[in-house]
Design an enzyme around this catalytic site. Structure first.
Site, PDB file in Angstrom:
ATOM      1  N   LEU A   1       0.819  -1.211   0.000  1.00 30.45           N
ATOM      2  CA  LEU A   1       0.000   0.000   0.000  1.00 30.45           C
ATOM      3  C   LEU A   1       0.850   1.256   0.000  1.00 30.45           C
ATOM      4  O   LEU A   1       0.491   2.257  -0.605  1.00 30.45           O
ATOM      5  CB  LEU A   1      -0.918   0.017   1.231  1.00 30.45           C
ATOM      6  CG  LEU A   1      -2.048  -1.018   1.270  1.00 30.45           C
ATOM      7  CD1 LEU A   1      -2.738  -0.980   2.612  1.00 30.45           C
ATOM      8  CD2 LEU A   1      -3.042  -0.769   0.143  1.00 30.45           C
ATOM      9  N   GLY A   2       1.971   1.215   0.690  1.00 28.70           N
ATOM     10  CA  GLY A   2       2.813   2.400   0.769  1.00 28.70           C
ATOM     11  C   GLY A   2       4.102   2.086   1.498  1.00 28.70           C
ATOM     12  O   GLY A   2       4.241   1.038   2.129  1.00 28.70           O
TER      13      GLY A   2
ATOM     14  N   PHE B   1      10.384   4.484   7.689  1.00 26.46           N
ATOM     15  CA  PHE B   1      10.469   3.563   8.820  1.00 26.46           C
ATOM     16  C   PHE B   1       9.660   2.291   8.619  1.00 26.46           C
ATOM     17  O   PHE B   1       9.650   1.439   9.500  1.00 26.46           O
ATOM     18  CB  PHE B   1      10.005   4.260  10.102  1.00 26.46           C
ATOM     19  CG  PHE B   1      10.911   5.359  10.530  1.00 26.46           C
ATOM     20  CD1 PHE B   1      11.976   5.118  11.371  1.00 26.46           C
ATOM     21  CD2 PHE B   1      10.723   6.655  10.064  1.00 26.46           C
ATOM     22  CE1 PHE B   1      12.833   6.139  11.761  1.00 26.46           C
ATOM     23  CE2 PHE B   1      11.569   7.681  10.439  1.00 26.46           C
ATOM     24  CZ  PHE B   1      12.632   7.425  11.295  1.00 26.46           C
TER      25      PHE B   1
ATOM     26  N   ASP C   1       1.341  14.751  14.098  1.00 23.94           N
ATOM     27  CA  ASP C   1       1.482  14.551  12.651  1.00 23.94           C
ATOM     28  C   ASP C   1       0.114  14.491  11.977  1.00 23.94           C
ATOM     29  O   ASP C   1      -0.121  13.675  11.091  1.00 23.94           O
ATOM     30  CB  ASP C   1       2.277  13.278  12.350  1.00 23.94           C
ATOM     31  CG  ASP C   1       2.881  13.291  10.944  1.00 23.94           C
ATOM     32  OD1 ASP C   1       2.999  14.397  10.372  1.00 23.94           O
ATOM     33  OD2 ASP C   1       3.228  12.221  10.425  1.00 23.94           O
TER      34      ASP C   1
END
Length: 588
Positions: free
Chosen positions: A20-21, A25, A156
């Site tokens: 997915l991505g 990290f 974030d």
């Protein structure tokens, strides 16, 4: 290198479907469960330090000097997962399980097939105000729960970290930067906080987060609403401090009040809590001596806001009213392919051996007073035509940094050898030049992969050369996009850069983002209004088309390198056939 499609995890409990991505990290996968359900699985994998064995798929850290740092972040990764398992809110991602395998760690979480709010805006353009407010209020509810019941700040909040389903539900994810605070408001960890430009306020850049303050998340929430309504990234905190925030689009006065009061540079002077933000969103900013609706609060909300408005007015900070990046990735790294939000069975998945993979290499050179550094995301695996094309591009680019330095002609399979070859070449050149060898000459080149989709790969190069003296330094940025199917570099991006509507689009984006007037630009490039394209070729990113202007090209040196992103939804009709074929399929 990622796990191959079809690979089992946790003793066969989960099966990898596709990536997915990926961020700095970790890598996140779509996986199926034994009963056919879908989950997202995040794997701890620091791309700059970790490698995976091609046969066993085990993850290791070759550099002895990096082992301690990687282990520290792995433990933080596990802590993040355990913290999420303690949070139970309908708008916070649910984590089901944490486990170790392949010599690394994983956690399993709720999968949202609709992608992120950022993905949605990138594909379809800005949201209408009711839709944007629906999502923002859900995220606000999640933040209020975190702040009031758990003393956790997210740090974030941004559109890429808010997932959506197909029924309008929002889900806050990625707690990798979050911090816990004790009952007295003191932080219980000292891990440095990362930065998402445009969404992080000044105190985050200054690492001044020792004490519990929801106002930092409030800033990011206001910036997120700014993006949803405009389709543009908010200005960075330093720009807000210097120039303020201008209305990014038409919106109701109450909504603009909430954004501008959330994005006040001073933490003490902005809205302090998510409840305050929602109150302004509903009632608008109280007017001095006016009849704005007021809701009583034990915390004296109304009087606090009135005082805030007065302070801002005196300080000249109140801005003028207009009157009227992958969902499951780390904050500062390219997010990878956009997930299909309609029918995952129709995705054409590449065979594992054809996946494009790179190795991060870094080499330095030093001789006398001269120094150099070469950093490359070097291709090590993938379709041969693509690998060959990117390798040739990298080598040619390194050779072109200094005239007549020569082209590497050896084995091209080892990026470390190539990086070392040019690092030494640059130093040798400086030492052989009688005018340079007495100065502390320096050459730094970084060539990194900034975007990858199922259709293309884009590399971006940043270089800096200093040849001595007060004004003999120069930096530049450029990029190149390669089609995955045949390795062809796509250089013709726009059909007609002299089209009046297109020219105006570019002019508006440059002048608005960097707060420059046409007169400012004309001082350095008087032809900008006739041909506003940069001298370097445009290239594609996950968001759209990137324009990078050279220093001194359209602004004074103090502005640095000006950059503009023309989003897919803005430019799709101006693209050439080759470039448009690389657009996200949802746009077609």
């Amino acid at each position: 290198m990622q796990l191959p499609n079809g690979h089992p995890l946790c003793k066969g409990k989960y099966t990898i479907r596709r990536k997915l991505g990926q961020g700095g990290f970790g890598i996140t996968y779509l996986a199926t469960t034994a009963d056919g359900g879908e989950v997202a699985i995040k794997e701890f994998f620091m791309g700059d330090a970790c490698v995976r064995d091609a046969l066993t798929l085990a993850v290791s850290v070759p550099s002895a000097g990096s082992k301690a740092e990687v282990e520290r972040y792995r433990l933080k990764f596990i802590k993040e997962a355990n913290n999420l398992m303690r949070l139970h809110h309908p708008n916070i991602v649910q984590v089901y399980e944490v486990f170790d395998e392949n010599d690394t760690s994983y956690y399993v979480m709720q999968y949202m097939p609709g992608g992120s709010l950022r993905d949605n805006v990138m594909r379809y353009g800005p949201m209408d105000e009711p839709t944007a407010l629906n999502y923002i209020r859900q995220v606000a509810s999640a933040l209020q729960y975190m702040h009031s019941q758990h003393h956790i700040c997210h740090y974030d909040v941004k559109p890429g970290n808010i997932l959506m389903d197909n029924q309008g539900k929002a889900l806050l994810i990625d707690f990798g930067l979050s911090k816990n605070y004790d009952g007295s408001g003191q932080q219980t960890s000292s891990t440095p906080v990362g930065i998402s430009a445009g969404y992080a306020p000044l105190e985050q850049y200054q690492q001044s987060l020792q004490e519990f303050s929801p106002a930092t998340d409030v800033y990011a929430l206001g910036a997120t609403l700014y993006f949803l309504l405009s389709g543009k990234n908010p200005p960075e905190a330093s720009v807000v401090l210097e120039r303020g925030v201008m209305p990014p689009a038409q919106m109701s006065p109450h909504t603009w009040d909430a954004i501008r009061m959330a994005m006040v540079p001073s933490r003490q002077q902005r809205l302090q809590t998510v409840d305050d933000f929602c109150m302004v969103l509903h009632y608008g900013a109280p007017q001095m001596g006016g009849g704005t609706p007021q809701k009583k609060s034990g915390k004296g909300w109304v009087w606090a806001i009135v005082a805030l408005i007065a302070v801002l007015a005196v300080a000249g900070i109140v801005m003028v009213s207009n009157g009227g990046g992958d969902s499951y990735s780390d904050p500062d790294i390219d997010n990878g392919p956009v997930a299909d939000t309609t029918d995952v069975e129709k995705v054409d998945e590449p065979e594992p051996e054809q996946l494009f993979a790179t190795k991060y290499v870094s080499r330095t050179g030093k001789s006398g007073k001269a120094s150099s550094k070469v950093i490359i995301d070097y291709p090590v695996q993938g379709p041969q035509a693509l690998v060959d094309a990117v390798r040739s591009y990298i080598i040619a680019l390194l050779a072109a940094q200094i005239e007549n330095i020569g082209t590497y002609s050896g084995d091209r399979s080892d990026g470390e050898v190539i990086a070392g070859y040019y690092a030494d070449k640059y130093v040798d050149y400086f030492n052989q030049d009688e005018d340079l060898k007495e100065d502390e000459a320096e050459m730094d080149v970084e060539i990194k992969k900034i975007a990858e989709t199922d259709l293309f790969v884009t590399y971006e190069t940043s270089d800096y050369v200093y040849s001595g003296g007060a004004v003999h330094g120069m930096e530049s940025t450029e990029g190149a996009t390669f089609r995955k199917s045949d390795g062809q570099r796509i250089t013709a991006i726009f059909k007609d850069t002299y089209n009046d509507d297109f020219k105006q689009l570019v002019i508006d984006e440059v002048t608005t983002k960097h707060n420059l007037s046409l007169d400012d630009i004309a001082t350095f490039n008087e032809d900008f209004k006739y041909s506003p394209m940069p001298k370097t070729s445009p290239y594609l990113s996950r968001d759209g088309v990137e324009l990078r202007y050279m220093p001194y090209e359209i602004a004074s040196y103090s502005e640095g390198i000006l950059d503009v992103t023309l989003y897919w939804w803005q430019v799709k009709d101006y693209l050439t056939t080759d470039a448009r074929a690389l657009c996200p399929q949802e746009l077609e």
